[in-house]
Design an enzyme around this catalytic site. Structure first.
Site, PDB file in Angstrom:
ATOM      1  N   GLU A 204       1.270   2.207   8.855  1.00 28.89           N
ATOM      2  CA  GLU A 204       0.842   2.688   7.532  1.00 28.89           C
ATOM      3  C   GLU A 204      -0.621   3.086   7.636  1.00 28.89           C
ATOM      4  OE1 GLU A 204       1.210  -0.195   4.357  1.00 28.89           O
ATOM      5  OE2 GLU A 204      -0.418   0.763   3.233  1.00 28.89           O
TER       6      GLU A 204
ATOM      7  N   LYS B 257       5.426  -3.299  -3.183  1.00 31.72           N
ATOM      8  CA  LYS B 257       4.368  -3.936  -2.411  1.00 31.72           C
ATOM      9  C   LYS B 257       3.836  -5.101  -3.242  1.00 31.72           C
ATOM     10  CE  LYS B 257      -0.100  -2.935  -0.221  1.00 31.72           C
ATOM     11  NZ  LYS B 257      -0.972  -1.851   0.296  1.00 31.72           N
TER      12      LYS B 257
ATOM     13  N   ARG C 284      -7.877   5.324   2.832  1.00 31.29           N
ATOM     14  CA  ARG C 284      -9.185   4.714   2.591  1.00 31.29           C
ATOM     15  C   ARG C 284     -10.259   5.421   3.405  1.00 31.29           C
ATOM     16  NH1 ARG C 284      -8.252  -1.874   2.386  1.00 31.29           N
ATOM     17  NH2 ARG C 284      -6.510  -1.855   0.910  1.00 31.29           N
TER      18      ARG C 284
END
Length: 220
Positions: free
Chosen positions: A44, A132, A48
Site C-alpha cells: 500500500e 480499515k 503522504r
C-alpha cells in the site's frame, strides 16, 4: 473496471499489507524487489508524499506480480490519480460518504476507515463490508474493535487494522475472525526506505509473512 471483491480478496490474502511512504520513484524498484523476494506480493503506497502516484505506476509497470494499492486516498483528485496509476485498491483513514459514492461510480475498490458504530453503519448503507480500523492500537485495540463491530455481526464485516500493529501483536490481530489482514508500517518504514535498508525490509517482510501463515495455516 476493477473487480472490487476480487481485488480486496487478493490484497488481504497475505494477511499483512506493508504500508509505505516513498519519497521518490527511484526507490520504487528496490522496494518492490525486496518485498517480492521475501514472498510478500502486496503493498500500500500512501499518498503522504508527492511521489505516490508515480511510485504506484512504476511498480505496476515493472512488477506485475505485485498487488499495488493506494493509501490515504481522501479526495477525488487522489482517487483518480490512484486509479490512473494502476492501483488495484485504495484505503482511507476515515469514512466520507462522498468518497464512497465517487469510488462506486468509478468501480474502484475503496476501503474507508472506521472508528465508530456510526462509521460502520454509514458504510454498510453503501454496501461496504471491508473497513480499515484506524488507528487500531491507540483507539483501544482488539477489545475496542470487538465492541464496535458486535452489533453488526450479521453483516459479515471484515477489517484491516492499521496503526500500532507490529510484529509483537500481529498474531493476536490475525486470530480475530473479522480481521482480513493487518496494515503495517514497520515492515518498510520511511527511514528504512530513505536509507536503502533493503535487507532489513526483506527481513521484516519475511518475518511478518511467516507469522501470518503460522496463524492462518498452522498445519501448512
Amino acid at each position: 473496471m476493477i473487480d472490487i471483491e476480487n481485488s480486496l480478496l487478493e490484497a488481504t490474502a497475505f494477511g499483512v499489507i506493508p504500508v509505505v511512504e516513498v519519497d521518490g520513484v527511484a526507490e520504487a524498484d528496490a522496494l518492490a524487489e525486496s518485498l517480492l523476494e521475501a514472498g510478500l506480493g502486496v503493498v500500500e503506497v500512501t499518498f503522504r508524499t508527492h511521489a505516490a502516484a508515480e511510485v504506484i505506476a512504476r511498480i505496476v509497470e515493472r512488477y506485475p506480480d505485485m498487488i499495488v494499492g493506494a493509501g490515504t486516498v481522501i479526495d477525488q483528485r487522489d482517487l483518480h490519480r490512484a486509479a490512473e496509476a494502476g492501483a488495484r485498491f485504495a484505503l482511507a483513514p476515515g469514512l466520507s460518504p462522498r468518497m464512497l459514492d465517487l469510488a462506486a461510480e468509478a468501480g474502484f475498490a475503496y476501503v474507508p476507515g472506521a472508528m465508530t458504530p456510526s462509521d460502520l453503519q454509514a458504510g454498510i448503507e453503501r454496501g461496504i463490508r471491508t473497513f480499515k480500523f484506524f488507528p487500531a492500537m491507540p483507539a483501544g485495540g482488539i477489545p475496542f474493535l470487538r465492541a464496535i463491530s458486535a452489533p453488526f455481526a450479521l453483516h459479515g464485516l471484515r477489517f484491516i487494522p492499521t496503526g500500532g500493529v507490529s510484529v509483537t501483536n500481529l498474531g493476536e490481530w490475525l486470530r480475530e475472525p473479522a480481521v482480513a489482514a493487518v496494515g503495517g508500517t514497520w515492515i518498510a518504514s520511511r527511514a528504512m526506505i530513505r536509507s536503502g535498508d533493503w535487507a532489513g525490509i526483506r527481513r521484516n517482510a519475511g518475518e511478518a509473512l511467516r507469522m501470518a501463515r503460522e496463524v492462518r495455516d498452522p498445519a501448512g
